[in-house]
Scaffold this active site. Structure first.
Site, PDB file in Angstrom:
ATOM      1  N   CYS A 109     -20.223  52.769 148.188  1.00 58.14           N
ATOM      2  CA  CYS A 109     -20.226  54.276 147.432  1.00 58.14           C
ATOM      3  C   CYS A 109     -21.587  54.123 146.244  1.00 58.14           C
ATOM      4  CB  CYS A 109     -19.357  54.360 146.736  1.00 58.14           C
ATOM      5  SG  CYS A 109     -17.903  52.940 146.283  1.00 58.14           S
ATOM      6  N   GLU A 162     -11.742  57.180 143.722  1.00 50.35           N
ATOM      7  CA  GLU A 162     -13.317  57.188 144.328  1.00 50.35           C
ATOM      8  C   GLU A 162     -13.619  57.468 144.493  1.00 50.35           C
ATOM      9  OE1 GLU A 162     -16.109  56.119 145.435  1.00 50.35           O
ATOM     10  OE2 GLU A 162     -15.686  53.605 145.015  1.00 50.35           O
TER      11      GLU A 162
END
Lengths: 499, 499
Positions: free
Chosen positions: A270, A233
């Site tokens: 994120c 990720e």
């Protein structure tokens, strides 16, 4: 130098060989045993909260309240995976019974379930010392699946990682599981991470971090003789689209909501909203001014470590120096005491569309306003972004019902994002069954998976089919009388019945 | 030469751009519409059976009976995917309703389902002109998922591919779907395949064929700026273990059963039993002689095309020339008329363990007997093989109950195979819900997926999460009143109830 590399390779191989030996035993644990392991770890973490929070606070500079919430999320996550595997339907058991009278050929008995792939390497993330590190979602989901885990601790919080690991060791020992079911690599440096990915026994890798870090691990994996999957990720700018009626009717409330999400956790999420798409409408100036004011009044707060401040500064300067970019706020960014205040800039949709440099992530409290002249330009600008973890649409009921382009907009964002959000900020990821924390490249390495939520377990397993097996030799999940009482697909129909 | 490459790249990009444009419409079709497409194609193929079989027979040299069976499997497969998407649970809809009163923070409404990734490239396979080619399992599963398909026809059966494609065109036209939902690339050569994999709009690739072919496509995909997944089914030696009591009690029947599987379809199945593991027990000589006799009396039959005969000959000679390999039968292999009779060789377990050349696939009617001195050596030899599509265990009830090593054996093969089989030959793959036609590298590029069976659809989709959506804007699968009537996971519980 060659000697160092060899030593690191040997160390990595030793960790993974021990994990492989543990796998041969750990794969035979029942779901109940693995659930108990996860619950015991959660219990140990709760019991050590008073010790863990100050440790993490000193190492990460994150506030106590945030860390308390994160630890609760971590223990909640461990318990959620325990409940998932106790319930059992996640293994996707399917049975197609024999059809001895079928013409022209009889059909044999065929059964399928998911089985663990083998030892997994998990990289701790700097921005989540609990929830995405030693006992975070990657580790919890891999242990739940039946895979031993080798954790590469993040150097940003070594003490916290070690203390969390000790909770895991206590649980492993109490349950008499193989000691190497969970191992902790506290060795520093880049090479040991690469060597863990490349070790023969490694079956898969979980990573949350920078695009550069994720790319390096993907590259290392692609150089293996036997390829494995790196679930990375990596990077996301999380576009937010503000529709005209909302902009004109609630410019200030909308700006404040977005400012809160931009500044949350010093922008170190994120899912931070890094791109805000907006039309140059009547209340545009008011919205922009409210956003500036809200961000300017955000108090300075320390980032996690000097490396993050330096990267933030460098990436921010790249964006601010692009042709057509207007700096609205240039926040302070003192590397010495790590303290930061937010920054904000704007650019026309036309300039944005043709400049790739404006589409890369600036990890930290920064957002870029993309200002379109009309709806068509707005859509074109949104369409020009890459794969994303999230995409948000802000609007009023009128925006949603009277906007002929809303279907196009939904199509565009559904085709590039892992999570599409109405009227909520993208920060604040829920750990639940329906969560997708994933999306097309470059947000992750593989869009078919999520790193948060119960489906995260699917990264560590593969289907295995058992043909014409004596019932007694089948895994319990596939035996005729359904001893686990789980949902199974029998002849294509979901049922909990016995065969 | 540079000019040719550029032209091929342009052609590939044009195919994929048209497919991408079709995707923007095709993704909005209902499951019912896509099911009807698949059923119509199946109907067209059935209606053209009398034309298709002789065409495929002339191009592939496969016998009429086999091709008739394969066409039935192909239409059955299309209808199975139609029924799968009508039933609807495959999209893994999950709903975690809002918890407005949760402390310390409320939870928002979160819903998830699988959505198509985009245009898919499918490579036709030479050994299955119907079931793994133009309208084979890869195409059927991708169309079912909502992905347009660009089919790279196999040059071994261009006329069959074209005729099958025409059935698809007729169905697409009759239903008024975008013409570019299914496209057919009849261009010859290696480069166009690579260029289709590397075209910007390509979202995923399906391939069944040689290890070299699969590796080339995986390499091409890894060189893309935006990585995509190549689902390659590449190579497998499909080990069979014959346990002692069966060997000693039924040496001849066992040999005949295995010989039939080795020679089936001139050995041109990816599940052909290429390695037979056996102990040098009292009836070993009798078993070996029976296997020799059965294979020697197999009539010669033509392979698919000269390239396959040449590769078979070359790979066979590599194995037969290895130290310690004893040739038991060296069959004829005339490249001119493509006719082949089976070959057989043997080697000691000890030689096998240490020689990687003996573990690579020889695609054709050949098998290698691996002869162990004792049970321990047998297990070590089996453990030394790579990832496989299948592993078979042959034994009597006594072998299964009295064999202390059976658990070890099951562990070993379950850890390297996609399908584990008791007392049946590996050839003859069923198309059903519980099938796994996949396995660890090098058998496939990604062990988490299958290329046969209903789960094959999962290769072409990714999860997307919808957060805080107005009910009317949600996809039908996720709306409160469950208009599709499908199974959904609500708060972690499977149900068909409305919300």
């Amino acid at each position: 130098m060659q000697h160092d590399i060899t030593e690191s390779m040997n160390q990595a191989a030793a960790f993974m060989d021990r994990a492989q030996a543990a796998f041969l035993q750990y794969q035979h644990t029942t779901a109940g045993q693995r659930a108990e392991l996860l619950e015991r770890i959660a219990e140990h973490l709760e019991n050590n909260r008073a010790k863990l929070i100050p440790l993490a606070q000193a190492e990460s500079h994150l506030p106590e309240g945030r860390l308390n919430g994160e630890l609760s999320r971590t223990t909640g996550q461990l318990k959620l995976f325990a409940s998932l595997i106790r319930e059992g339907s996640w293994i996707q058991a399917a049975i197609d019974p024999a059809l001895p009278d079928r013409k022209p050929f009889p059909r044999t008995d065929i059964r399928k379930m998911l089985r663990p792939k083998g030892p997994v390497v998990v990289f701790g993330a700097s921005n989540f010392p609990f929830a995405f590190s030693t006992m975070g979602g990657d580790t919890a989901s891999a242990l739940a699946a039946g895979c031993p885990v080798v954790i590469k601790a993040h150097p940003g919080h070594p003490g916290t990682s070690k203390a969390v690991f000790e909770a895991a060791v206590a649980a492993v020992e109490a349950l008499g599981l193989p000691a190497d079911t969970i191992q902790h690599v506290a060795l520093d440096g880049y090479q040991i991470g690469i060597d863990l990915v490349q070790a023969d026994a490694t079956a898969a890798v979980g990573f949350t971090g920078s695009f550069q870090g994720g790319q390096a691990l993907m590259q290392a994996a692609s150089e293996r003789q036997r390829p494995i999957e790196v679930f990375a990720e990596m990077s996301s700018t999380n576009p937010v689209v503000v529709l005209p009626d909302l902009l004109n009717s609630q410019p200030e409330q909308t700006a404040q909501k977005l400012a809160g999400s931009i500044a949350l956790g010093v922008g170190q999420f994120c899912t931070n909203p890094g791109l805000i798409f907006i039309r140059k409408d009547q209340q545009f100036e008011q919205f922009q001014q409210a956003l500036i004011t809200a961000l300017q009044t955000t108090p300075a707060a320390p980032m996690l470590h000097p490396g993050i401040v330096e990267n933030y500064h460098n990436n921010l300067q790249i964006v601010l120096s692009q042709a057509g970019v207007q700096t609205l706020i240039e926040g302070s960014d003192e590397i010495k005491d790590l303290s930061i205040t937010p920054s904000l800039a704007s650019v026309t949709a036309d300039s944005f569309i043709h400049n790739a440099a404006l589409k890369t992530e600036v990890f930290g409290p920064f957002s870029l306003l993309i200002v379109a002249e009309n709806q068509q330009e707005l859509l074109a600008a949104i369409q020009s972004v890459d794969g994303q973890l999230t995409a948000s649409i802000f609007g009023t009921q009128k925006d949603f019902t009277n906007n002929a382009d809303l279907t196009s907009l939904l199509d565009i964002v559904s085709n590039f994002a892992g999570r599409v959000i109405f009227n909520e900020v993208p920060t604040g990821v829920e750990v639940c069954h329906a969560m997708v924390h994933g999306g097309p490249f470059p947000s992750t390495s593989n869009s078919s998976y999520t790193s948060v939520g119960t489906d995260a377990i699917l990264r560590w397993v593969r289907p295995v089919c058992f043909q014409n097996f004596p019932d007694s030799l089948l895994p319990a999940a596939l035996q005729n009388n359904n001893p686990l009482g789980i949902w199974r697909l029998i002849s294509g129909q979901l049922t909990r019945d016995s065969l």
